[in-house]
Design an enzyme around this catalytic site. Structure first.
Site, short mmCIF file in Angstrom:
data_model
loop_
_atom_site.label_atom_id
_atom_site.label_comp_id
_atom_site.label_asym_id
_atom_site.label_seq_id
_atom_site.Cartn_x
_atom_site.Cartn_y
_atom_site.Cartn_z
N LYS A 1 4.07 -41.34 33.54
CA LYS A 1 3.51 -40.03 33.97
C LYS A 1 4.60 -38.98 34.13
CE LYS A 1 1.66 -41.48 37.86
NZ LYS A 1 1.98 -42.91 37.81
N ASN B 1 2.54 -34.99 41.45
CA ASN B 1 3.35 -36.12 41.91
C ASN B 1 4.82 -35.98 41.51
OD1 ASN B 1 3.13 -38.63 43.34
ND2 ASN B 1 3.52 -39.71 41.44
N HIS C 1 -0.67 -50.90 42.64
CA HIS C 1 -1.34 -50.33 43.83
C HIS C 1 -2.61 -51.08 44.22
CE1 HIS C 1 1.44 -47.08 43.30
NE2 HIS C 1 0.86 -46.62 42.22
#
Length: 425
Positions: free
Chosen positions: A122, A145, A191
């Site tokens: 990302k 982010n 996660h």
């Protein structure tokens, strides 16, 4: 900063006052909202005191009645699956700063938004798209982010492009982010402590497309089954597939993982109307992000490489295939119980040095395949690797783990690595 007229006169509770939380408080106040804000860290509470006035109260949202509040804004780091705020908020919407940005879009000059998500890649893809746009002369902002909190940045002039890196947590906390171009790079297990399982994690990523209006552009990497399944539900999606012999698209874009990042960036920029020559020039002039296979120094003929951004085994795997004769520093706060994704690169590893809470477990996993030493700390690992390494070798920090057992974030871990290398000179 970016504000919305729609916030005027409304009441919000903000939980978590790190960078995005503090920026959120200031933006809400500037937009005419009344705010109750809190962080368990007193230093973070103190940092917003200059903004304090009759419209800001410092109080824990868990300790007050939230009846009449228009929303509860939480940091992406707040685990909603187990934090009491989820129940205490009742029917008040629980959102994040990305949703506030989405609410502010009607007040901004005409613009476009590119949203990039995926387990790995990302940050590089976001930075690459932003770089190409800036090199082409487009007004652009990078946030989400990565970089500065988006609400803390100045609005772009008409024709600008906001390029947002979006974690699954940030997607969970927005309901109306309608991206002009949405990108899913890949999905691998990560996660999972925050989700009911892998399918729920994948569904969180897919919501980025569900929020798009008809006619928007969707781009999906199809290198894994979960992403391919999402692409199958969207016949209009542009698919990105990387071949085994994919070329390097620029000096800082070697390896199949960067080929996918580059192909995604190319597809985005084409969708935004950039020419092939302009895109190629941007790819060629792009330089790697800090802490992502970044060369720190050469000491006594040994290269030291900071890949602290690799916080899970899938993101470490490319680094193990990028160098020969590696002294691998691995460990931290583990996100999985195995290192299977890294196995194809084990043949390049001369010795591994395990650190952090995963030190013993990872040493156990690696011993059948390669020499390993439990170093526990990053400083000790660097010293041991420096002693053993020969000229031409690479000492690689690619932890395959989160940093939070010993460091505040992967950036702090990367800086600590650079400091430890500096001490060798």
């Amino acid at each position: 900063m970016i504000v919305a007229t729609a916030w005027a006169g409304k009441r919000f509770a903000v939980l978590g006052l790190a960078r995005s939380g503090a920026a959120t408080v200031r933006a809400l106040l500037a937009g005419g909202a009344r705010v109750v804000a809190w962080d368990g860290d007193e230093a973070k509470r103190r940092q917003i005191l200059p903004a304090r006035g009759e419209d800001l109260i410092l109080a824990d949202p868990l300790s007050i009645d939230l009846t009449g509040f228009d929303g509860v804004i939480v940091s992406p780091g707040v685990p909603l699956n187990r934090h009491p705020i989820a129940q205490h908020a009742g029917d008040r919407p629980i959102i994040g700063d990305i949703e506030l940005f989405a609410q502010a879009r009607d007040d901004l000059p005409p613009h476009k938004v590119v949203g990039i998500t995926g387990t790995n890649g990302k940050s590089t893809t976001t930075a690459l798209i932003h770089h190409i746009l800036e090199q082409a002369g487009f007004p652009a902002r990078m946030g989400g982010n990565i970089g500065l909190p988006i609400l803390a940045q100045d609005p772009l002039p008409a024709g600008g492009v906001y390029v947002l890196e979006l974690s699954s947590y940030q997607i969970d906390l927005t309901t109306s982010l309608d991206c002009n171009v949405a990108v899913l790079l890949n999905i691998t297990p990560d996660h999972l402590d925050r989700y009911a399982g892998f399918d729920a994690y994948a569904a969180s990523k897919a919501r980025l497309f569900a929020m798009q209006s008809p006619g928007r552009v969707a781009i999906v990497g199809t290198g894994d089954a979960a992403s391919t399944a999402i692409a199958e539900t969207m016949p209009h999606a542009i698919r990105i597939a990387v071949s085994d012999n994919a070329p390097a698209y620029g000096p800082a874009l070697a390896g199949p993982h960067n080929a996918q990042n580059a192909l995604a960036a190319i597809a985005v920029c084409e969708a935004l109307g950039l020419s092939a020559d302009t895109i190629l020039a941007g790819l060629q002039s792009y330089r790697a992000l800090p802490h992502r296979m970044a060369h720190v120094a050469d000491v006594a003929g040994v290269a030291y490489v900071d890949d602290s951004k690799a916080t899970n085994p899938d993101s470490t795997a490319p680094a193990l295939n990028a160098f020969g004769r590696i002294h691998w520093i691995v460990g931290g706060l583990a996100k999985s119980d195995d290192l299977d994704a890294c196995r194809p690169g084990f043949g390049n590893v001369v010795h591994a040095y395990t650190i952090g809470t995963a030190a013993e477990r990872f040493a156990e996993l690696l011993k059948p395949d390669l020499p390993v030493t439990i170093a526990n700390t990053l400083d000790e690992a660097v010293k041991l690797a420096a002693t053993a390494a020969q000229p031409g070798d690479t000492v690689l920090l690619s932890p395959a783990c989160a940093s939070f057992d010993q460091y505040s974030d992967f950036e702090a871990r990367g800086r600590a690595f650079a400091a430890a290398v500096g001490a060798l000179k």
